[in-house]
Design an enzyme around this catalytic site. Sequence first.
Site, PDB file in Angstrom:
ATOM      1  N   ARG A  16       0.836  -1.208   0.000  1.00 32.40           N
ATOM      2  CA  ARG A  16       0.000   0.000   0.000  1.00 32.40           C
ATOM      3  C   ARG A  16       0.873   1.261   0.000  1.00 32.40           C
ATOM      4  O   ARG A  16       0.945   1.976  -0.993  1.00 32.40           O
ATOM      5  CB  ARG A  16      -0.958  -0.023   1.208  1.00 32.40           C
ATOM      6  CG  ARG A  16      -2.059   1.032   1.167  1.00 32.40           C
ATOM      7  CD  ARG A  16      -1.615   2.413   1.572  1.00 32.40           C
ATOM      8  NE  ARG A  16      -1.079   2.476   2.927  1.00 32.40           N
ATOM      9  CZ  ARG A  16      -0.511   3.552   3.444  1.00 32.40           C
ATOM     10  NH1 ARG A  16      -0.371   4.659   2.731  1.00 32.40           N
ATOM     11  NH2 ARG A  16      -0.011   3.534   4.665  1.00 32.40           N
ATOM     12  N   CYS A 239       4.421   9.351   0.498  1.00 32.08           N
ATOM     13  CA  CYS A 239       3.042   9.816   0.454  1.00 32.08           C
ATOM     14  C   CYS A 239       2.913  10.847  -0.664  1.00 32.08           C
ATOM     15  O   CYS A 239       3.670  11.811  -0.702  1.00 32.08           O
ATOM     16  CB  CYS A 239       2.645  10.426   1.795  1.00 32.08           C
ATOM     17  SG  CYS A 239       0.984  11.108   1.757  1.00 32.08           S
ATOM     18  N   ASN A 248       9.206   4.044   3.295  1.00 28.67           N
ATOM     19  CA  ASN A 248       9.212   3.581   4.689  1.00 28.67           C
ATOM     20  C   ASN A 248      10.551   2.916   4.977  1.00 28.67           C
ATOM     21  O   ASN A 248      11.271   2.524   4.069  1.00 28.67           O
ATOM     22  CB  ASN A 248       8.130   2.514   4.890  1.00 28.67           C
ATOM     23  CG  ASN A 248       6.748   3.079   4.808  1.00 28.67           C
ATOM     24  OD1 ASN A 248       6.196   3.240   3.734  1.00 28.67           O
ATOM     25  ND2 ASN A 248       6.180   3.395   5.951  1.00 28.67           N
TER      26      ASN A 248
END
Length: 298
Positions: A16, A239, A248
């Site tokens: 995701r 993002c 991340n």
Amino acid sequence: MTDFPQTVRIVEVGARDGLQNEQAVATADKVALINALAAAGLKDIEAGAFVSPKWVPQMADSAQVISAVNLPEVNLSALTPNLKGAEAAHAVGIKEFAIFTAASESFCQKNINCSIEQSIERFIPVMEFAKAHNIRVRGYVSCVLGCPYEGDIDPQAVLNVSKKLLELGCYEISLGDTIGVGTAAKVTNLIKLLVKYIDKRKLAVHFHDTYGQALTNIYAALSLGIATVDAAVAGLGGCPYAKGASGNVATEDVVYLLQGLGIEHGVDLQRLSEAGWQITKMLNKQPLSKVSVALHNK
Ligand code: HMG
Ligand code: MG
């Protein structure tokens, strides 16, 4: 005094958070990634986002992706910003929702087009729907250590919004360093404040690695007893509403850190690394994980 946990639950967000930042990844490649992550032993996998396809087209095929995986032993979760998203996620069998807001008003506005207060209002029907269908809900708070629009964020603001999400019924709060600006000192300061009011078992850390501090920051959180860590295979991610935010922390690096500390995690590092090489090959990249590169070059 340190308080390291014996076991850490890794929430894998590469499919995701990682892929929301990549253009044109085939549905079949997303499915293959999720299957490879599960085969590596990951039990909590965030598999997609039921958000507006106009806002994040990269996640528009989440329903197809989730329908195509058959992993009853895995806790598959997905972002559900509103009731529409919650209904769509439920329709394909998602058993864990993730709602997301921020400790920064400006970021909240850019990311989900409403104020923090309005976001909480918007989550009420999501929580009611989840309760009626026996679905647990995770709450993300973005920009806990800094905001691309507002700069420094007051830890008190993080505490306030975290408390609101818990009052709504979230079982856990994932603390997002969305733009990866945090340092170990800031993490320590924030977590020491939060655990005065919130059970540490209800806190997770979600650190992006923009400034190369994510692993150090995770170590600081672990030393204070935090036992849930979000990570993305190969260090994928970012993002779309936080300019310059990179991926991340790489799951491979977290696993290696945990192994060194003697903390249980349940992941096969070799297979995880192979999953990272497989997806990055599709993206014409290499894993950002130094651990994964070292294993590959052995
Ligand atoms: P909005 O425009 O204020 O909402 O967006 P709206 O209700 O007016 O809807 C606008 C359009 O979107 C309508 O379509 C709706 O039907 C549609 P139209 O009538 O124009 O054709 N729509 C939807 N379609 C599919 N699924 C839905 C949905 N909802 C509305 N669920 C909204 C509000 C929240 C929907 C929008 O702002 C949005 O989708 N934002 C997504 C932002 C996002 O995904 N950001 C990245 C994930 S967050 C993140 O990465 C941070 C995190 O990793 C933690 C960290 O690192 O800090 C979690
Ligand atoms: Mg994130």
